[in-house]
Design a protein around this motif. Structure first.
Motif, PDB file in Angstrom:
ATOM      1  N   GLY A   1     -31.261   6.947 -15.989  1.00  0.00           N
ATOM      2  CA  GLY A   1     -31.651   7.112 -14.806  1.00  0.00           C
ATOM      3  C   GLY A   1     -30.646   8.269 -14.303  1.00  0.00           C
ATOM      4  N   TYR A   2     -30.125   8.584 -14.670  1.00  0.00           N
ATOM      5  CA  TYR A   2     -28.331   7.959 -13.694  1.00  0.00           C
ATOM      6  C   TYR A   2     -27.626   9.982 -14.260  1.00  0.00           C
ATOM      7  N   GLU A   3     -27.553  10.898 -14.163  1.00  0.00           N
ATOM      8  CA  GLU A   3     -26.376  12.264 -14.099  1.00  0.00           C
ATOM      9  C   GLU A   3     -25.172  11.500 -14.841  1.00  0.00           C
ATOM     10  N   VAL A   4     -25.180  12.140 -15.874  1.00  0.00           N
ATOM     11  CA  VAL A   4     -23.639  11.397 -16.531  1.00  0.00           C
ATOM     12  C   VAL A   4     -22.539  12.684 -17.005  1.00  0.00           C
ATOM     13  N   SER A   5     -21.691  13.068 -16.844  1.00  0.00           N
ATOM     14  CA  SER A   5     -20.991  14.286 -17.370  1.00  0.00           C
ATOM     15  C   SER A   5     -19.536  13.166 -18.126  1.00  0.00           C
ATOM     16  N   ILE A   6     -19.758  14.322 -18.809  1.00  0.00           N
ATOM     17  CA  ILE A   6     -18.725  13.502 -20.072  1.00  0.00           C
ATOM     18  C   ILE A   6     -17.681  14.378 -20.443  1.00  0.00           C
ATOM     19  N   TYR A   7     -16.417  14.085 -20.434  1.00  0.00           N
ATOM     20  CA  TYR A   7     -15.462  15.131 -20.478  1.00  0.00           C
ATOM     21  C   TYR A   7     -15.113  14.662 -21.700  1.00  0.00           C
TER      22      TYR A   7
ATOM     23  N   GLN B   1     -15.906  21.625 -26.031  1.00  0.00           N
ATOM     24  CA  GLN B   1     -15.167  21.148 -25.797  1.00  0.00           C
ATOM     25  C   GLN B   1     -14.254  21.301 -24.003  1.00  0.00           C
ATOM     26  N   MET B   2     -15.435  20.667 -23.520  1.00  0.00           N
ATOM     27  CA  MET B   2     -15.213  21.074 -21.782  1.00  0.00           C
ATOM     28  C   MET B   2     -16.072  19.812 -21.041  1.00  0.00           C
ATOM     29  N   LEU B   3     -17.012  19.874 -21.265  1.00  0.00           N
ATOM     30  CA  LEU B   3     -18.062  19.273 -20.176  1.00  0.00           C
ATOM     31  C   LEU B   3     -19.742  19.055 -21.774  1.00  0.00           C
ATOM     32  N   LEU B   4     -20.221  17.471 -21.403  1.00  0.00           N
ATOM     33  CA  LEU B   4     -20.961  17.404 -21.840  1.00  0.00           C
ATOM     34  C   LEU B   4     -21.898  16.622 -20.917  1.00  0.00           C
ATOM     35  N   ILE B   5     -23.030  16.912 -20.070  1.00  0.00           N
ATOM     36  CA  ILE B   5     -24.301  16.173 -19.200  1.00  0.00           C
ATOM     37  C   ILE B   5     -25.278  15.918 -19.398  1.00  0.00           C
ATOM     38  N   ALA B   6     -25.570  14.334 -19.161  1.00  0.00           N
ATOM     39  CA  ALA B   6     -25.877  13.711 -20.012  1.00  0.00           C
ATOM     40  C   ALA B   6     -27.396  12.796 -18.581  1.00  0.00           C
ATOM     41  N   GLU B   7     -28.471  12.328 -19.232  1.00  0.00           N
ATOM     42  CA  GLU B   7     -29.436  11.940 -17.957  1.00  0.00           C
ATOM     43  C   GLU B   7     -29.525  10.462 -19.223  1.00  0.00           C
ATOM     44  N   ILE B   8     -28.304   9.055 -18.759  1.00  0.00           N
ATOM     45  CA  ILE B   8     -28.839   7.944 -19.217  1.00  0.00           C
ATOM     46  C   ILE B   8     -29.187   6.602 -18.392  1.00  0.00           C
TER      47      ILE B   8
ATOM     48  N   ARG C   1     -31.205  12.129 -23.070  1.00  0.00           N
ATOM     49  CA  ARG C   1     -31.713  13.794 -22.561  1.00  0.00           C
ATOM     50  C   ARG C   1     -30.591  13.912 -22.015  1.00  0.00           C
ATOM     51  N   ILE C   2     -29.935  15.092 -23.052  1.00  0.00           N
ATOM     52  CA  ILE C   2     -28.757  15.812 -23.181  1.00  0.00           C
ATOM     53  C   ILE C   2     -29.601  17.413 -22.094  1.00  0.00           C
ATOM     54  N   LYS C   3     -28.552  17.235 -20.984  1.00  0.00           N
ATOM     55  CA  LYS C   3     -29.076  18.311 -20.423  1.00  0.00           C
ATOM     56  C   LYS C   3     -28.653  19.854 -20.481  1.00  0.00           C
ATOM     57  N   LYS C   4     -26.630  20.059 -20.356  1.00  0.00           N
ATOM     58  CA  LYS C   4     -26.267  20.241 -21.159  1.00  0.00           C
ATOM     59  C   LYS C   4     -24.750  20.305 -22.240  1.00  0.00           C
ATOM     60  N   ILE C   5     -24.758  21.085 -23.236  1.00  0.00           N
ATOM     61  CA  ILE C   5     -23.305  21.217 -23.424  1.00  0.00           C
ATOM     62  C   ILE C   5     -22.596  22.089 -23.516  1.00  0.00           C
ATOM     63  N   ILE C   6     -20.615  22.077 -22.875  1.00  0.00           N
ATOM     64  CA  ILE C   6     -20.165  22.860 -23.028  1.00  0.00           C
ATOM     65  C   ILE C   6     -19.014  23.252 -24.303  1.00  0.00           C
TER      66      ILE C   6
ATOM     67  N   ILE D   1     -18.251  10.830 -15.206  1.00  0.00           N
ATOM     68  CA  ILE D   1     -18.544  10.796 -13.767  1.00  0.00           C
ATOM     69  C   ILE D   1     -20.473  10.785 -13.879  1.00  0.00           C
ATOM     70  N   ILE D   2     -20.383   9.571 -13.087  1.00  0.00           N
ATOM     71  CA  ILE D   2     -22.478   9.128 -13.172  1.00  0.00           C
ATOM     72  C   ILE D   2     -22.509   9.305 -11.253  1.00  0.00           C
ATOM     73  N   LYS D   3     -23.375   9.918 -11.353  1.00  0.00           N
ATOM     74  CA  LYS D   3     -23.724  10.549 -10.574  1.00  0.00           C
ATOM     75  C   LYS D   3     -24.758   9.544  -9.562  1.00  0.00           C
ATOM     76  N   LEU D   4     -24.420   9.273  -8.217  1.00  0.00           N
ATOM     77  CA  LEU D   4     -25.258   8.698  -7.456  1.00  0.00           C
ATOM     78  C   LEU D   4     -25.214   6.909  -7.489  1.00  0.00           C
ATOM     79  N   LEU D   5     -24.110   6.584  -8.456  1.00  0.00           N
ATOM     80  CA  LEU D   5     -24.289   5.399  -8.574  1.00  0.00           C
ATOM     81  C   LEU D   5     -23.285   4.539  -8.477  1.00  0.00           C
ATOM     82  N   GLU D   6     -23.211   3.199  -8.190  1.00  0.00           N
ATOM     83  CA  GLU D   6     -22.313   2.675  -7.035  1.00  0.00           C
ATOM     84  C   GLU D   6     -22.303   1.135  -7.978  1.00  0.00           C
ATOM     85  N   ASP D   7     -23.325   0.569  -8.011  1.00  0.00           N
ATOM     86  CA  ASP D   7     -22.412  -0.341  -9.761  1.00  0.00           C
ATOM     87  C   ASP D   7     -21.781  -0.478 -10.474  1.00  0.00           C
TER      88      ASP D   7
END
Length: 97
Positions: A57-63, A48-55, A41-46, A69-75
């Protein structure tokens, strides 16, 4: 080579691919299409700046630099699996070797 470390500003992981041979640059539009085809699931794309996807079960910011940056993941093992999925869409799996 891929580096995974805890994010210092929030709970999550920062993952950065590195290559001594070439600059890492990701086309976010190409990545978003590939990830969508793989059921992500692609949540947002800007472009040449940022892509936010749900991979996984985690929100992933891709530059464009390849940084994730994978939010709430510690593993870090799970984080590297997510990174492999993203880098596979960018044809950069050779960076991991």
């Amino acid at each position: 080579m891929i580096i995974a470390k805890a994010c210092v500003t929030m709970k999550g992981l920062v993952i950065q691919p590195y290559s001594w041979e070439r600059e890492i640059k990701i086309d976010l539009i190409k990545i978003s299409r590939c990830l969508k085809e793989n059921g992500v699931r692609i949540k947002k794309i800007i472009p040449q700046m940022l892509l936010i996807a749900e991979i996984g079960g985690y929100e992933v910011s891709i530059y464009p630099s390849g940084k994730l940056i994978i939010k709430l993941l510690e593993d870090s093992k799970k984080g590297k699996e997510i990174a492999k999925e993203v880098l596979g869409c960018a044809d950069l799996l050779d960076v991991l070797e």
